[in-house]
Write an enzyme that holds these catalytic residues in place. Sequence first.
Site, PDB file in Angstrom:
ATOM      1  N   LYS A 165      27.476 -10.692  -0.034  1.00  0.00           N
ATOM      2  CA  LYS A 165      27.976 -10.549  -1.254  1.00  0.00           C
ATOM      3  C   LYS A 165      29.596 -10.878  -1.433  1.00  0.00           C
ATOM      4  O   LYS A 165      30.312  -9.975  -0.973  1.00  0.00           O
ATOM      5  CB  LYS A 165      27.872  -9.287  -2.066  1.00  0.00           C
ATOM      6  CG  LYS A 165      28.284  -9.416  -3.643  1.00  0.00           C
ATOM      7  CD  LYS A 165      28.385  -7.940  -4.235  1.00  0.00           C
ATOM      8  CE  LYS A 165      29.716  -7.517  -4.106  1.00  0.00           C
ATOM      9  NZ  LYS A 165      30.820  -8.303  -5.051  1.00  0.00           N
ATOM     10  N   GLY A 218      37.083  -3.543   2.441  1.00  0.00           N
ATOM     11  CA  GLY A 218      37.759  -3.065   0.919  1.00  0.00           C
ATOM     12  C   GLY A 218      38.335  -1.848   0.645  1.00  0.00           C
ATOM     13  O   GLY A 218      38.842  -1.434   1.469  1.00  0.00           O
ATOM     14  N   GLY A 223      34.307   2.224  -0.055  1.00  0.00           N
ATOM     15  CA  GLY A 223      33.577   2.460   1.361  1.00  0.00           C
ATOM     16  C   GLY A 223      33.009   3.862   1.405  1.00  0.00           C
ATOM     17  O   GLY A 223      31.878   4.064   1.922  1.00  0.00           O
ATOM     18  N   GLU A 241      36.129  -1.530   6.920  1.00  0.00           N
ATOM     19  CA  GLU A 241      37.531  -1.959   7.151  1.00  0.00           C
ATOM     20  C   GLU A 241      38.005  -1.545   5.874  1.00  0.00           C
ATOM     21  O   GLU A 241      37.840  -2.357   5.056  1.00  0.00           O
ATOM     22  CB  GLU A 241      37.739  -3.266   7.621  1.00  0.00           C
ATOM     23  CG  GLU A 241      39.222  -3.469   8.234  1.00  0.00           C
ATOM     24  CD  GLU A 241      39.948  -4.264   7.163  1.00  0.00           C
ATOM     25  OE1 GLU A 241      40.752  -3.378   6.433  1.00  0.00           O
ATOM     26  OE2 GLU A 241      39.928  -5.447   6.958  1.00  0.00           O
ATOM     27  N   CYS A 275      45.815  -5.763   3.507  1.00  0.00           N
ATOM     28  CA  CYS A 275      45.529  -4.449   3.802  1.00  0.00           C
ATOM     29  C   CYS A 275      46.344  -3.791   4.732  1.00  0.00           C
ATOM     30  O   CYS A 275      46.503  -2.555   4.733  1.00  0.00           O
ATOM     31  CB  CYS A 275      44.003  -4.348   4.504  1.00  0.00           C
ATOM     32  SG  CYS A 275      43.580  -5.320   5.690  1.00  0.00           S
ATOM     33  N   GLU A 372      47.902   2.751  -1.608  1.00  0.00           N
ATOM     34  CA  GLU A 372      48.007   1.397  -1.659  1.00  0.00           C
ATOM     35  C   GLU A 372      48.108   0.519  -2.642  1.00  0.00           C
ATOM     36  O   GLU A 372      47.158   0.659  -3.609  1.00  0.00           O
ATOM     37  CB  GLU A 372      46.509   1.146  -0.539  1.00  0.00           C
ATOM     38  CG  GLU A 372      46.529  -0.381  -0.302  1.00  0.00           C
ATOM     39  CD  GLU A 372      45.416  -0.895   0.349  1.00  0.00           C
ATOM     40  OE1 GLU A 372      45.231  -1.565   1.536  1.00  0.00           O
ATOM     41  OE2 GLU A 372      44.190  -0.512  -0.248  1.00  0.00           O
TER      42      GLU A 372
END
Length: 474
Positions: A165, A218, A223, A241, A275, A372
């Site tokens: 996806k 993501g 997650g 990740e 990231c 973030e």
Amino acid sequence: MEILLIQFQTFETIDPRTGEVIARISEGTKEDIDIAVKAARYAFDFGPWPRLPGVERAKLMMKFADLIEQNTEELAALDAIDAGKLYHLCKALDIPSAANTLRYYAGAADKIHGEVLKASRELHAYTLLEPIGVVGHIIPWNFPTAMFFIKVAPSLAAGCTMVLKPAEQTPLSALFYAHLAKLAGIPDGVINVVPGFGPIAGAAVSSHMDIDAVSFTGSTQTGRKIMEAAAKSNLKHVSLELGGKSPLIIFDDADIEKATELALLGILFNKGEVCVASSRVFVQEGIYHEFEKKLVEKAKTWVVGDPFDPNVQQGPQVDKKQFEKILSYIEHGKKEGATLLTGGKTVGNKGYYIQPTIFSNIKDDMLIAQDEIFGPVMALKKFKTVEEAIKSANNTRYGLAAGIVTKNLDIANTMSRSIRAGTIWINCYFAFGDDIPFGGYKMSGFGKDHGLQALQKYLQVKSVVTPIYNSPWL
């Protein structure tokens, strides 16, 4: 004669340069994921792919890589128009690198071996490495091409089949890659691409009872949901990740010119939508003022604009939601008392462009130093000692990467062993490679992409044991 009309759900994919619609994409539902999983399961249980000798899988992967290179310009344009990525960099870096990732893992496809074990009893034992089965890949929007092949290439080499996806913001290149895979001769059902939204298509992948493993890149928040879904369904293997708030630590002995270039690259590359972006920069007090002055001067010359312009260094943020999120964090920084040295504003009157933004006088507990942001926003702080730098660097819930700039080997060794992060770059930044494992500590996730460690995620270890009778040797 009765004509049956079937209506499919669709969604718009948007050009971040203008905010206008590029195309309407079929929206994958739970039922679509079911269909894709059935195709992948059939291809795994009965199809040729897992049963091919590794060298035969490698040949098809190599052909796939060749087709990517033959379509470099089209693929680069798709990622530029869909994600706001710089066209010239996609053409020179992203697309060729994807082909090389395929070739790297193609080289491993015929080198997947178990081992003979020296048992302590009268037993003959050995291990088999078998493909894990049907894999669900859920990839992000910031590097649509790289993320596609970081996931797909090692799972292909292992002999897995898969359902992927892509992010709803950037489905175009993933669909083209599925087309090229078919042209390369990858058998039907091996690679299934289903565009859609996380709460529907992504959730269906995570909770599907017939998917054996899921690999996700993501946000940490998503997650968590994937882990929960995996636990509540069939306890599928999970690799994550996730987010990062990576520090770049610059010591007094650093070359200031080089250090400012690394710091800017670390936060402005790909408009900060990385990231491992060096969003926290710590500079030792002896060079701090000179560093800050040079950094701001360079940031003010940074060219923001149309990603198809070869002179542009920074394109638009991926979509309106991300654009507004970054602007809200800039406002938080002002309210929290950080000093805005440069930037902080939008660029132009259409599209999702933001100026390179640098804050100083940062405290470790400020929101812009903890969250973030995923945009071109740097938090700059002065430090005195190695111990202070280590404490600030580790004062985060994330642990994806870190950078160290120094000529002192002792300091480099001490810092690299003290910072809790999956990758440490010394006197460089964004130094990735297909053969260098990549993954996080703490809330940046677990499991490795890149390197042969990534291949292990898609393999099961099976032990085979038989008795030994009347042998003079164990």
